[in-house]
Design a protein around this motif. Sequence first.
Motif, PDB file in Angstrom:
ATOM      1  N   PRO A  93     -14.696  -2.928 -51.789  1.00 11.04           N
ATOM      2  CA  PRO A  93     -13.745  -1.891 -52.208  1.00 11.04           C
ATOM      3  C   PRO A  93     -13.694  -0.713 -51.244  1.00 11.04           C
ATOM      4  CG  PRO A  93     -15.333  -2.339 -53.959  1.00 11.04           C
ATOM      5  CD  PRO A  93     -15.709  -3.204 -52.819  1.00 11.04           C
ATOM      6  N   SER A  94     -14.865  -0.312 -50.698  1.00  5.18           N
ATOM      7  CA  SER A  94     -14.853   0.823 -49.770  1.00  5.18           C
ATOM      8  C   SER A  94     -13.995   0.504 -48.558  1.00  5.18           C
ATOM      9  CB  SER A  94     -16.272   1.160 -49.306  1.00  5.18           C
ATOM     10  OG  SER A  94     -17.079   1.458 -50.404  1.00  5.18           O
ATOM     11  N   VAL A  95     -14.142  -0.711 -48.041  1.00 11.01           N
ATOM     12  CA  VAL A  95     -13.381  -1.076 -46.848  1.00 11.01           C
ATOM     13  C   VAL A  95     -11.891  -1.202 -47.181  1.00 11.01           C
ATOM     14  CG1 VAL A  95     -13.005  -2.906 -45.159  1.00 11.01           C
ATOM     15  CG2 VAL A  95     -15.325  -2.165 -45.703  1.00 11.01           C
ATOM     16  N   ILE A  97     -10.152   0.155 -49.709  1.00  9.47           N
ATOM     17  CA  ILE A  97      -9.549   1.457 -50.008  1.00  9.47           C
ATOM     18  C   ILE A  97      -9.461   2.292 -48.741  1.00  9.47           C
ATOM     19  CG2 ILE A  97      -9.840   3.603 -51.313  1.00  9.47           C
ATOM     20  CD1 ILE A  97     -11.075   1.939 -53.536  1.00  9.47           C
ATOM     21  N   GLY A  98     -10.500   2.204 -47.898  1.00 12.18           N
ATOM     22  CA  GLY A  98     -10.462   2.934 -46.626  1.00 12.18           C
ATOM     23  C   GLY A  98      -9.286   2.475 -45.780  1.00 12.18           C
ATOM     24  N   LEU A 101      -6.063   3.745 -47.303  1.00 16.62           N
ATOM     25  CA  LEU A 101      -5.960   5.187 -47.058  1.00 16.62           C
ATOM     26  C   LEU A 101      -5.506   5.440 -45.619  1.00 16.62           C
ATOM     27  CD1 LEU A 101      -6.492   8.080 -48.066  1.00 16.62           C
ATOM     28  CD2 LEU A 101      -8.831   7.840 -47.271  1.00 16.62           C
ATOM     29  N   ALA A 102      -6.141   4.716 -44.687  1.00 10.55           N
ATOM     30  CA  ALA A 102      -5.790   4.905 -43.276  1.00 10.55           C
ATOM     31  C   ALA A 102      -4.330   4.517 -43.041  1.00 10.55           C
ATOM     32  CB  ALA A 102      -6.716   4.064 -42.400  1.00 10.55           C
ATOM     33  N   LEU A 105      -2.066   7.175 -44.551  1.00  9.51           N
ATOM     34  CA  LEU A 105      -2.073   8.392 -43.739  1.00  9.51           C
ATOM     35  C   LEU A 105      -1.309   8.178 -42.437  1.00  9.51           C
ATOM     36  CD1 LEU A 105      -5.781   9.447 -44.274  1.00  9.51           C
ATOM     37  CD2 LEU A 105      -3.778  10.770 -44.954  1.00  9.51           C
ATOM     38  N   SER A 106      -1.401   6.960 -41.900  1.00  8.58           N
ATOM     39  CA  SER A 106      -0.785   6.726 -40.592  1.00  8.58           C
ATOM     40  C   SER A 106       0.737   6.754 -40.674  1.00  8.58           C
ATOM     41  CB  SER A 106      -1.254   5.392 -40.015  1.00  8.58           C
ATOM     42  OG  SER A 106      -0.625   4.326 -40.702  1.00  8.58           O
ATOM     43  N   MET A 108       2.365   8.850 -42.664  1.00 12.89           N
ATOM     44  CA  MET A 108       2.817  10.191 -43.061  1.00 12.89           C
ATOM     45  C   MET A 108       3.473  10.982 -41.931  1.00 12.89           C
ATOM     46  SD  MET A 108       0.003  11.376 -45.848  1.00 12.89           S
ATOM     47  CE  MET A 108       0.626  13.029 -46.110  1.00 12.89           C
ATOM     48  N   PRO A 109       2.920  10.956 -40.707  1.00 12.52           N
ATOM     49  CA  PRO A 109       3.559  11.765 -39.662  1.00 12.52           C
ATOM     50  C   PRO A 109       5.026  11.419 -39.458  1.00 12.52           C
ATOM     51  CG  PRO A 109       1.393  11.050 -38.943  1.00 12.52           C
ATOM     52  CD  PRO A 109       1.677  10.328 -40.238  1.00 12.52           C
TER      53      PRO A 109
END
Lengths: 334, 136
Positions: A93-95, A97-98, A101-102, A105-106, A108-109
């Motif tokens: 899950p950490s990987v 979700i990470g 998330l990445a 975020l990528s 968004m710009p």
Amino acid sequence: MLRKAISPRFLRSPACLLLVLPLAACDGRQSVLNAAGQDSRQLLYLFIVMLAGAVVLWLGLNGLFLYVTRLRPQALKIHNVNWFLFGAGVLFPSVVIGALLAWGLSIMPAQRAAGDGLRIAVHAEEWWWRVEYWPKGATTPIVSANEIRFPAGSRSELHLSADTYIHSLWIPALGGKMDMIPGRTTVLTLHPDLEGFYRGQCAELCGASHALMAFQAVVMAPDDFARWLKDQAASAPPPTSPAATRGEALFRDEGCGACHTVRGTEFVGAVGPDLTHFASRGTLGAGNWQPTAENLMAWIAHADDLKPDVAMPAYDWLDPDQLADLAAYLKGLT
Amino acid sequence: MAQRSLPPTDREDEDELRDESLSLWRIAFSPIIWAAHFLLCYAGAAIWCARVGPTQGTAFLRLSVLALTLIALGLIGWVGWRALQQWRPEASTADRLHHPENRHHFLGHAAVLLSLISVVGVIYVALPALFIGTCQ
Ligand SMILES: [Cu+2]
């Protein structure tokens, strides 16, 4: 046939309500599933990948559950279980979700990328939208309200602000949401590419008429947009019928002009929406009703019945003829 | 704390508590580092973007977040390593917590897990700085 197949008890059950709720999204004018621009398409893609991933995870988890409880119900080695719990419960899950998330975020710009020239300033009021178009090099804006038009195929900048409460601008077919905060300017840029009519909606609970704070969004071919914008910059056409002329006089006598601007006339009020080209917009009351004569008469006589907490007084002393004259005047503001 | 006469078993507990106070602190270290990193990054970004961001850009801000992140990860790694030694997974089982020694191991175990989640938290907090190029 259908009647027989579906029992009345089911029709009255909450499950049935859940089944028909998604139908509300079928219209497509206000749907993220009907992506009509670069930004919304990116979000839709993100959504579909997450949905597919969630389905795979759900099936996998329940498959494992079935396996250990039904197919091979036996004691497992504690050592293996511990490593499995760590791998599938912590690491995986950490990987995942990470990574999501990445990815999120990528992208968004891009949705904050500089525009190609057109700037649209939108100011949220209770419960409507002031709209100003600032084409490249403009020194004064072209003012409108309750409708936002975009040229297709280029990126436009929306500069957002608000009057008293926090609102949020959202055109699901074109992109994500952006908060509108009193005393600040937030920026959202959109790159629509499919011409058409869409619907925007305030997406931040702001007060009594929050749900009735909507607008029409229109994406036009660049040439059509340029022509339309030139028309919007012009003054209002003078009344052409006797009814409209009487309506204009009423507009003056009843003090409508103290709150509304009709450019090219003595009416320069700034409390309510600019009505210079009201009849060229597709809606009445910030995206909510058709601007028919009938609806206009109802609105003028009882705006507060249609929209709770509205800042426009109810003109309930006007008789139907007077209301019809006012409606005729407003319908002539093309 | 005022001295009270306690039954012998309680007194033992109190002695143990004193000995274990460092372990109790160790449990909290990693989340505290995570919280400090979070506050510094977010407050720093807010101040930078309000004061100088629009003219100076975000390069310095992003490098600062990177530096803070490396420091935080280093500290959490160190705390986590010490906790791992205290835990000694091969020697401890969770079902015998009435033994002081196992309680000691258990606190190490908890600190390791909290360090792990703090590492994940710190990385997630820092991720936006990797992608966001402007203050908007
Ligand atoms: Cu609102």
